[in-house]
Design an enzyme around this catalytic site. Structure first.
Site, PDB file in Angstrom:
ATOM      1  N   ASP A 274       0.877  -1.177   0.000  1.00 30.86           N
ATOM      2  CA  ASP A 274       0.000   0.000   0.000  1.00 30.86           C
ATOM      3  C   ASP A 274       0.913   1.224   0.000  1.00 30.86           C
ATOM      4  OD1 ASP A 274      -2.431   1.584   0.322  1.00 30.86           O
ATOM      5  OD2 ASP A 274      -1.826   1.895   2.399  1.00 30.86           O
ATOM      6  N   SER A 275       0.305   2.396  -0.149  1.00 28.67           N
ATOM      7  CA  SER A 275       1.089   3.622  -0.104  1.00 28.67           C
ATOM      8  C   SER A 275       1.546   3.949   1.320  1.00 28.67           C
ATOM      9  CB  SER A 275       0.253   4.777  -0.639  1.00 28.67           C
ATOM     10  OG  SER A 275      -0.920   4.894   0.145  1.00 28.67           O
TER      11      SER A 275
ATOM     12  N   CYS B 105     -10.948   2.719   0.179  1.00 26.41           N
ATOM     13  CA  CYS B 105      -9.553   3.073   0.418  1.00 26.41           C
ATOM     14  C   CYS B 105      -9.170   2.313   1.679  1.00 26.41           C
ATOM     15  CB  CYS B 105      -9.402   4.579   0.640  1.00 26.41           C
ATOM     16  SG  CYS B 105      -7.757   5.050   1.235  1.00 26.41           S
TER      17      CYS B 105
ATOM     18  N   HIS C  95      -7.160   2.872   3.904  1.00 23.29           N
ATOM     19  CA  HIS C  95      -6.960   3.687   5.104  1.00 23.29           C
ATOM     20  C   HIS C  95      -8.272   3.874   5.877  1.00 23.29           C
ATOM     21  CE1 HIS C  95      -3.078   4.806   3.354  1.00 23.29           C
ATOM     22  NE2 HIS C  95      -2.767   5.423   4.468  1.00 23.29           N
TER      23      HIS C  95
ATOM     24  N   CYS D 232      -4.299  -1.581  -1.789  1.00 20.55           N
ATOM     25  CA  CYS D 232      -4.500  -0.151  -2.007  1.00 20.55           C
ATOM     26  C   CYS D 232      -5.488  -0.013  -3.160  1.00 20.55           C
ATOM     27  CB  CYS D 232      -3.162   0.480  -2.363  1.00 20.55           C
ATOM     28  SG  CYS D 232      -3.288   2.197  -2.920  1.00 20.55           S
TER      29      CYS D 232
ATOM     30  N   GLU E 176      -3.253   8.247   8.766  1.00 13.66           N
ATOM     31  CA  GLU E 176      -1.789   8.138   8.931  1.00 13.66           C
ATOM     32  C   GLU E 176      -1.376   8.775  10.260  1.00 13.66           C
ATOM     33  OE1 GLU E 176       0.907   6.977   6.940  1.00 13.66           O
ATOM     34  OE2 GLU E 176      -0.502   5.996   5.584  1.00 13.66           O
TER      35      GLU E 176
HETATM   36  N1  DGL Z   1      -4.792   3.258   1.012  1.00 14.31           N
HETATM   37  C1  DGL Z   1      -4.798   3.619  -0.339  1.00 14.31           C
HETATM   38  C2  DGL Z   1      -6.065   3.265  -1.065  1.00 14.31           C
HETATM   39  O1  DGL Z   1      -6.669   2.290  -0.734  1.00 14.31           O
HETATM   40  C3  DGL Z   1      -4.193   4.897  -0.799  1.00 14.31           C
HETATM   41  C4  DGL Z   1      -4.287   6.127  -0.019  1.00 14.31           C
HETATM   42  C5  DGL Z   1      -3.409   7.164  -0.662  1.00 14.31           C
HETATM   43  O2  DGL Z   1      -2.205   6.950  -0.701  1.00 14.31           O
HETATM   44  O3  DGL Z   1      -3.946   8.157  -1.152  1.00 14.31           O
HETATM   45  O4  DGL Z   1      -6.445   3.915  -2.012  1.00 14.31           O
END
Ligand code: DGL
Length: 295
Positions: A18-19, A193, A195, A81, A161
């Site tokens: 993931d990012s 997402c 996150h 991600c 984050e």
């Molecule tokens: N967690 C990621 C997603 O599912 C990316 C969040 C990001 O880096 O903008 O899209």
């Protein structure tokens, strides 16, 4: 953590990326569902967020991250991600099976909905319309009618984050972003997402308990299990470790004590918030190492 190229294929770890910390919500579910498997997680924190970047840049970063994990030696790749999954839809990367989060999320949402589905994601994911396509195609194949409404919530990623979970400011921002979807009377909401499950309590409060929240981790774990069954990819000898020189962790009593599996975490940025979120989400005892790498 070591390069695993010499291990037998079944004993290689599953690479997850993931990012940033978001994919750890997927890793947690995978680790629970596949208690004997090793995992190697890569958070590309140095280049976070992905969700505000162009499709070309996200694709390039995703290929670099997948390439890095493939070079380390993994038997399967999980793109944990949505933004990256929206730009990398192939089922393989250099012959290694790849699982994304979009398709399992769409399947689960269609099972849960009575017909009005909301999608909450990054700008990149929402603009790509991957969820709409997957949902509408799936609905058509099952002779179902669904209406789909999408909204981007870019501020959720930095809040997650930062670990501002269930904070009054987070609650306000969550409420504001969700208004357009609430007004559409959605009955199901895809957390598009990885996150966002970190902010799950705030999100559920804003939409109310009658709305089902869909987190693709569970469905993804199920897909991976089936893939492993078909391709005989399950770890053969859970008692055997990867032969690494690092000290083994004390076994997690919730997991198979014979398993001796490893969970190694890599990040492209030295970040105390990344490490503490990893420990908070997975539990201290489950993590074997956290290291910084360059892609
Ligand atoms: N967690 C990621 C997603 O599912 C990316 C969040 C990001 O880096 O903008 O899209």
């Amino acid at each position: 953590m070591q390069n695993n190229q010499n291990s037998s294929p079944q004993n290689l770890p599953i690479g997850v990326f993931d990012s940033g910390v978001g994919g750890l919500t997927v890793l947690k579910v995978l680790a629970n569902h596949l208690p004997d498997e090793h995992f190697l997680y890569l958070g590309d924190s140095a280049r976070l967020p992905y969700g505000t970047k162009s499709p070309q840049t996200i694709r390039k970063y995703s290929e670099q991250a997948l390439g890095f994990l493939a070079d380390m030696g993994v038997k399967a790749l999980v793109i944990a991600c949505n933004s990256a999954s929206s730009q990398f839809r192939e089922s393989h990367f250099r012959d290694i099976p790849v699982e994304n989060v979009i398709d399992p999320g769409a399947v689960t949402a269609l099972r849960a909905t009575q017909g009005r589905i909301g999608i909450l994601g990054t700008r990149a994911t929402v603009t790509s319309k991957v969820y709409e396509s997957a949902l509408l195609e799936l609905a058509q194949s099952k002779n179902r009618k669904v209406e789909v409404f999408a909204a981007a919530a870019p501020l959720f990623v930095p809040l997650a984050e930062e670990g501002w979970i269930d904070d009054p400011i987070t609650n306000l921002i969550v409420f504001r972003y969700l208004q357009p979807l609430i007004q559409q009377n959605i009955d199901t909401l895809i957390l598009g997402c990885t996150h966002y499950p970190i902010l799950r309590a705030s999100i559920q409060r804003a939409v109310g308990n009658s709305v089902s929240l869909i987190d693709s981790g569970e469905a993804l774990a199920e897909n991976l299990r089936k893939k492993f069954d078909n391709q005989v990819l399950f770890r053969r000898n859970p008692a055997e470790d990867l032969g690494g020189s690092e000290q083994s962790k004390s076994p997690d009593p919730n997991l198979n004590p014979q398993s001796n599996r490893r969970i190694d975490i890599l990040s492209t940025e030295e970040s105390s918030t990344f490490s503490s979120m990893a420990r908070r989400l997975l539990g201290e005892k489950r993590i074997d190492s956290i290291k910084v790498v360059n892609l």
